[in-house]
Design a protein around this motif. Structure first.
Motif, mmCIF file in Angstrom:
data_model
loop_
_atom_site.group_PDB
_atom_site.id
_atom_site.type_symbol
_atom_site.label_atom_id
_atom_site.label_comp_id
_atom_site.label_asym_id
_atom_site.label_seq_id
_atom_site.Cartn_x
_atom_site.Cartn_y
_atom_site.Cartn_z
ATOM 1 N N LEU A 100 -11.580 -4.001 -4.200
ATOM 2 C CA LEU A 100 -10.529 -4.381 -3.165
ATOM 3 C C LEU A 100 -10.291 -5.979 -3.209
ATOM 4 O O LEU A 100 -11.148 -6.776 -3.452
ATOM 5 C CB LEU A 100 -11.133 -4.245 -1.734
ATOM 6 C CG LEU A 100 -9.975 -4.341 -0.545
ATOM 7 C CD1 LEU A 100 -8.997 -3.144 -0.726
ATOM 8 C CD2 LEU A 100 -10.536 -4.240 0.703
ATOM 9 N N PRO A 101 -9.040 -6.114 -3.607
ATOM 10 C CA PRO A 101 -8.608 -7.594 -4.082
ATOM 11 C C PRO A 101 -9.033 -8.615 -3.053
ATOM 12 O O PRO A 101 -8.954 -8.510 -2.032
ATOM 13 C CB PRO A 101 -6.910 -7.664 -4.285
ATOM 14 C CG PRO A 101 -6.601 -6.124 -4.292
ATOM 15 C CD PRO A 101 -7.591 -5.402 -3.588
ATOM 16 N N MET A 102 -9.499 -9.684 -3.519
ATOM 17 C CA MET A 102 -9.993 -10.938 -2.706
ATOM 18 C C MET A 102 -8.842 -11.630 -2.807
ATOM 19 O O MET A 102 -8.511 -12.471 -4.147
ATOM 20 C CB MET A 102 -11.288 -11.360 -3.100
ATOM 21 C CG MET A 102 -11.950 -12.550 -2.283
ATOM 22 S SD MET A 102 -12.408 -12.246 -0.808
ATOM 23 C CE MET A 102 -13.612 -11.200 -1.109
ATOM 24 N N ARG A 103 -8.534 -12.230 -1.703
ATOM 25 C CA ARG A 103 -7.126 -13.108 -1.515
ATOM 26 C C ARG A 103 -7.545 -14.464 -1.161
ATOM 27 O O ARG A 103 -8.130 -14.594 -0.013
ATOM 28 C CB ARG A 103 -6.060 -12.723 -0.779
ATOM 29 C CG ARG A 103 -5.539 -11.162 -1.201
ATOM 30 C CD ARG A 103 -4.720 -11.110 -2.511
ATOM 31 N NE ARG A 103 -4.326 -9.804 -2.858
ATOM 32 C CZ ARG A 103 -3.615 -9.440 -3.850
ATOM 33 N NH1 ARG A 103 -3.338 -10.645 -5.058
ATOM 34 N NH2 ARG A 103 -3.361 -8.151 -4.151
ATOM 35 N N ILE A 104 -7.282 -15.330 -2.063
ATOM 36 C CA ILE A 104 -7.897 -16.966 -1.760
ATOM 37 C C ILE A 104 -6.602 -17.653 -1.483
ATOM 38 O O ILE A 104 -5.638 -17.686 -2.308
ATOM 39 C CB ILE A 104 -8.411 -17.542 -2.969
ATOM 40 C CG1 ILE A 104 -9.659 -16.466 -3.511
ATOM 41 C CG2 ILE A 104 -8.996 -18.765 -2.358
ATOM 42 C CD1 ILE A 104 -10.770 -16.491 -2.588
ATOM 43 N N SER A 105 -6.335 -18.274 -0.292
ATOM 44 C CA SER A 105 -5.183 -18.781 0.075
ATOM 45 C C SER A 105 -5.546 -20.153 0.553
ATOM 46 O O SER A 105 -6.624 -20.384 1.462
ATOM 47 C CB SER A 105 -4.395 -18.039 1.127
ATOM 48 O OG SER A 105 -5.082 -17.973 2.298
ATOM 49 N N TRP A 110 -5.609 -2.439 3.937
ATOM 50 C CA TRP A 110 -4.360 -1.486 3.545
ATOM 51 C C TRP A 110 -4.066 -1.517 1.910
ATOM 52 O O TRP A 110 -3.435 -0.798 1.350
ATOM 53 C CB TRP A 110 -3.326 -1.613 4.463
ATOM 54 C CG TRP A 110 -3.755 -1.538 5.794
ATOM 55 C CD1 TRP A 110 -3.623 -2.618 6.547
ATOM 56 C CD2 TRP A 110 -4.347 -0.442 6.506
ATOM 57 N NE1 TRP A 110 -4.318 -2.441 7.803
ATOM 58 C CE2 TRP A 110 -4.841 -0.828 7.972
ATOM 59 C CE3 TRP A 110 -4.744 0.695 6.152
ATOM 60 C CZ2 TRP A 110 -5.473 -0.492 8.770
ATOM 61 C CZ3 TRP A 110 -5.475 1.635 6.923
ATOM 62 C CH2 TRP A 110 -5.569 1.044 8.452
ATOM 63 N N GLU A 111 -4.511 -2.558 1.269
ATOM 64 C CA GLU A 111 -4.571 -2.497 0.095
ATOM 65 C C GLU A 111 -5.285 -1.565 -0.787
ATOM 66 O O GLU A 111 -5.328 -1.376 -1.996
ATOM 67 C CB GLU A 111 -4.965 -4.191 -0.655
ATOM 68 C CG GLU A 111 -4.013 -5.075 -0.272
ATOM 69 C CD GLU A 111 -4.056 -6.193 -1.117
ATOM 70 O OE1 GLU A 111 -3.825 -6.374 -2.336
ATOM 71 O OE2 GLU A 111 -4.057 -7.517 -0.576
ATOM 72 N N VAL A 112 -5.979 -1.172 0.242
ATOM 73 C CA VAL A 112 -7.039 0.301 -0.405
ATOM 74 C C VAL A 112 -5.879 1.636 -0.797
ATOM 75 O O VAL A 112 -6.417 2.285 -1.585
ATOM 76 C CB VAL A 112 -8.027 0.831 0.500
ATOM 77 C CG1 VAL A 112 -7.170 1.669 1.842
ATOM 78 C CG2 VAL A 112 -9.050 1.611 0.050
ATOM 79 N N ILE A 113 -4.678 1.600 -0.262
ATOM 80 C CA ILE A 113 -3.981 2.428 -0.639
ATOM 81 C C ILE A 113 -3.533 2.583 -1.929
ATOM 82 O O ILE A 113 -3.504 3.777 -2.645
ATOM 83 C CB ILE A 113 -2.573 2.190 0.033
ATOM 84 C CG1 ILE A 113 -2.457 2.315 1.668
ATOM 85 C CG2 ILE A 113 -1.126 3.318 -0.360
ATOM 86 C CD1 ILE A 113 -1.411 1.706 2.372
ATOM 87 N N ALA A 114 -3.640 1.391 -2.717
ATOM 88 C CA ALA A 114 -3.441 1.729 -4.093
ATOM 89 C C ALA A 114 -4.459 1.969 -4.948
ATOM 90 O O ALA A 114 -4.345 2.139 -6.322
ATOM 91 C CB ALA A 114 -2.848 0.234 -4.641
ATOM 92 N N MET A 115 -5.782 2.106 -4.360
ATOM 93 C CA MET A 115 -6.980 2.325 -5.071
ATOM 94 C C MET A 115 -7.202 3.804 -4.919
ATOM 95 O O MET A 115 -8.364 4.216 -5.465
ATOM 96 C CB MET A 115 -8.126 1.446 -4.503
ATOM 97 C CG MET A 115 -7.859 -0.034 -4.635
ATOM 98 S SD MET A 115 -9.080 -0.966 -3.971
ATOM 99 C CE MET A 115 -10.441 -0.678 -4.645
ATOM 100 N N LEU A 116 -6.473 4.467 -4.040
ATOM 101 C CA LEU A 116 -6.792 6.059 -4.071
ATOM 102 C C LEU A 116 -5.825 6.639 -4.699
ATOM 103 O O LEU A 116 -4.771 6.459 -5.194
ATOM 104 C CB LEU A 116 -6.623 6.414 -2.261
ATOM 105 C CG LEU A 116 -7.165 5.751 -1.379
ATOM 106 C CD1 LEU A 116 -6.872 6.208 0.123
ATOM 107 C CD2 LEU A 116 -8.676 5.469 -1.523
ATOM 108 N N GLU A 117 -6.500 8.024 -5.366
ATOM 109 C CA GLU A 117 -5.566 8.747 -6.069
ATOM 110 C C GLU A 117 -4.779 9.684 -5.150
ATOM 111 O O GLU A 117 -5.336 10.519 -4.308
ATOM 112 C CB GLU A 117 -6.811 9.802 -6.880
ATOM 113 C CG GLU A 117 -7.417 8.863 -7.861
ATOM 114 C CD GLU A 117 -6.849 8.613 -8.993
ATOM 115 O OE1 GLU A 117 -5.624 9.095 -9.429
ATOM 116 O OE2 GLU A 117 -6.986 7.286 -9.417
ATOM 117 N N ASN A 118 -3.247 9.359 -5.173
ATOM 118 C CA ASN A 118 -2.510 10.213 -4.434
ATOM 119 C C ASN A 118 -2.610 10.504 -3.051
ATOM 120 O O ASN A 118 -2.827 11.519 -2.356
ATOM 121 C CB ASN A 118 -2.520 11.919 -5.126
ATOM 122 C CG ASN A 118 -2.138 11.791 -6.713
ATOM 123 O OD1 ASN A 118 -1.073 11.184 -7.021
ATOM 124 N ND2 ASN A 118 -2.815 12.423 -7.149
#
Length: 521
Positions: free
Chosen positions: A419-424, A441-449
């Motif tokens: 899951l992306p770690m965002r450094i700001s 919610w960036e997990v959405i792109a990590m799930l299959e369909n």
């Protein structure tokens, strides 16, 4: 000569700083691991989301839930999925065969979803204390004229909220000006009422409830060091809450499965170059660190033991959302579709309204996957409006997820790792520092369909980031408020509908009170 972004070795921290971090509630080991990864360059390859298009409502992966739905599924998959998940459900009682397929109406899906409630647990992400929620300056920045209109109510409520977990603050204000019940009282009541609905539905279809599984329970939650003790104290008092005391199962509901989200240390600002270190001059005080929340995306690591425990107990799905969203309730139709389609997860996105100018929208990213892109940071407002002018319907993230527990537990290690770690960088009163965060919610792109449900925001997304929004949604001073905020009527109607239909409340002499459970079953 190496530039500032060249990977470097992380400098050690002093024992004194380590002690101050512990005293501040910081997870030192996790923070130093993130810092090591940052200095090694592990996060350099994390790309920002670059939207490549707007997904269409196709009825397959993106489903319009604002109108009645039917589901066409192969007869073999229908039989297999229900046999795997809930063999006690009478499969021949629902839908109609058509060739090799089975056609399920919305009523069929609703009944199947309710009968799946024993295999579902409901949970919330509590966040921190309601410090910003009742802060006058932040509410004034939202809408100064609206704050002026609600000056009396704001002045009365705001001082009482300071330092409290938002979940135990009033979710609405009654028409007579009195305080409503808390967000969490409503959530517990909703889940317990779902249990009564399951009991009635199971009796109607002559279904024997499965073993030790309780519909919607255990209730689970992610808390923090600041909110844990106040929440436990509140739950003890909830045993006598008018919303809960007459409902069977309240004791079990209030014994939540929970885990504490630790704070992460702030790091030095990127302008200081590498190697980055622990930021240790908070508010200008040498040696003083700053502990910060690491985003709700940490739930996958923090709640990992809870998710695995629920799965081991026989639970197969979890609903999860922010505690301040009154619209995040159990939806049996969405549950049935997700279960029968064997989707790894499903997420609520609301159709955009003219006032939705901030937040995340559904896009196809550069890998062609569904993803959530923030307006401003990842997609411009002009691009959103241009897409709408072409007839495309924009969907806004509601921060509500329905996850398949088998898939989740099988992939938890990967999700936690990737899951992306965002450094700001931040420039605030505490100083110039950088912050590490993960977005759930960036997990959405990590799930299959995964599935996306396009929903009516006034039914399933009544959230309150600021106290002013709670006052507005409550429909106070409606005539004047309508002049300042055109959506106030829809918001207040949405609240009324939710209180009646989802939370079993009724309006009596200017106050919302719980309806007797016997009148609801």
């Amino acid at each position: 000569m190496k530039n500032d972004e060249t990977p470097r070795t992380t400098p050690p921290i002093s024992p004194a700083l380590g002690q101050r971090l512990l005293e501040s509630g910081v997870d030192v080991e996790r923070s130093l691991q993130i810092l090591e990864n940052l200095n090694r360059g592990d996060y350099d390859s994390i790309e920002p989301i670059r939207p490549q298009g707007i997904p269409r409502i196709d009825g397959e992966q993106v489903i319009d839930r604002t109108c009645e739905v039917t589901l066409t599924i192969s007869g073999e998959q229908y039989q297999r999925r229900l046999q795997e998940l809930a063999p006690e459900i009478p499969r021949e009682r629902f839908g109609r065969p058509e060739g090799k397929n089975r056609i399920l109406s919305q009523e069929d899906l609703e009944n199947i979803g309710v009968l799946l409630y024993p295999y579902l647990s409901y949970g919330v992400l509590n966040g921190g204390s309601a410090t910003s929620y009742g802060d006058r300056k932040k509410n004034e920045a939202l809408d100064a004229q609206l704050l002026d209109l609600y000056q009396e109510e704001f002045a009365r409520l705001a001082p009482e909220l300071a330092g409290k977990p938002k979940g135990i603050t009033p979710a609405w204000v009654n028409p007579d000006g009195s305080r409503g019940a808390s967000f969490l009282e409503l959530k517990f009541r909703m889940v317990l009422l779902a249990g009564l609905r399951y009991k009635t539905t199971a009796a109607r279809f002559q279904v024997t409830p499965p073993g030790e599984l309780t519909p919607g329970l255990p209730f689970f939650e992610m808390t923090s060091h600041a909110t844990e003790a106040p929440l436990r104290e509140a739950y003890r008092s909830f045993r006598e809450s008018p919303l809960l005391r007459d409902l069977p199962g309240r004791e079990e509901a209030l014994e939540t499965e929970h885990a504490l989200q630790p704070l992460l240390a702030a790091f030095t600002h990127s302008s200081r170059g590498r190697p980055r270190g622990v930021f240790a001059e908070a508010f200008g005080t040498p040696g003083e660190p700053l502990g910060l929340p690491g985003g709700h995306g940490q739930n996958f690591s923090v709640l990992a033991p809870v998710y695995r425990k629920l799965f081991a107990r026989g639970k197969r799905f979890v609903y999860i959302g922010n505690v301040d969203n009154l619209g995040c309730t159990l939806d049996p139709v969405s549950l049935a579709i997700t279960a029968l389609r064997q989707a790894p997860g499903a997420f609520d996105f609301a159709f955009r309204t003219p006032v939705d100018v901030k937040g995340g929208v559904l896009v196809f990213d550069q890998q062609g996957r569904l993803n959530c892109a923030d307006i401003g940071a990842a997609i411009s407002r002009d691009d959103v409006l241009a897409a709408e002018e072409k007839g495309e319907r924009i969907l806004f993230n509601c921060a509500t997820g329905l996850l398949d527990l088998e898939y989740l537990t099988n992939h938890l290690d990967r999700i936690i790792r990737d899951l992306p770690m965002r450094i700001s960088d931040q420039d605030k009163d505490a100083g110039r520092y950088s912050q590490a965060e993960q977005v759930t919610w960036e997990v959405i792109a990590m799930l299959e369909n995964p599935l996306v449900f396009g929903i009516d925001k006034y039914r399933r997304f009544l959230a309150a980031k600021m106290l002013l929004e709670t006052l507005l949604t409550s429909g106070l001073h409606l005539e004047r408020a309508r002049e300042l905020q055109p959506t106030v009527e829809q918001l207040s109607q949405g609240l009324t509908r939710l209180l009646k239909e989802e939370y079993g409340m009724r309006l009596v002499e200017g106050r919302w009170v719980p309806t007797d459970p016997r009148e609801l079953s």
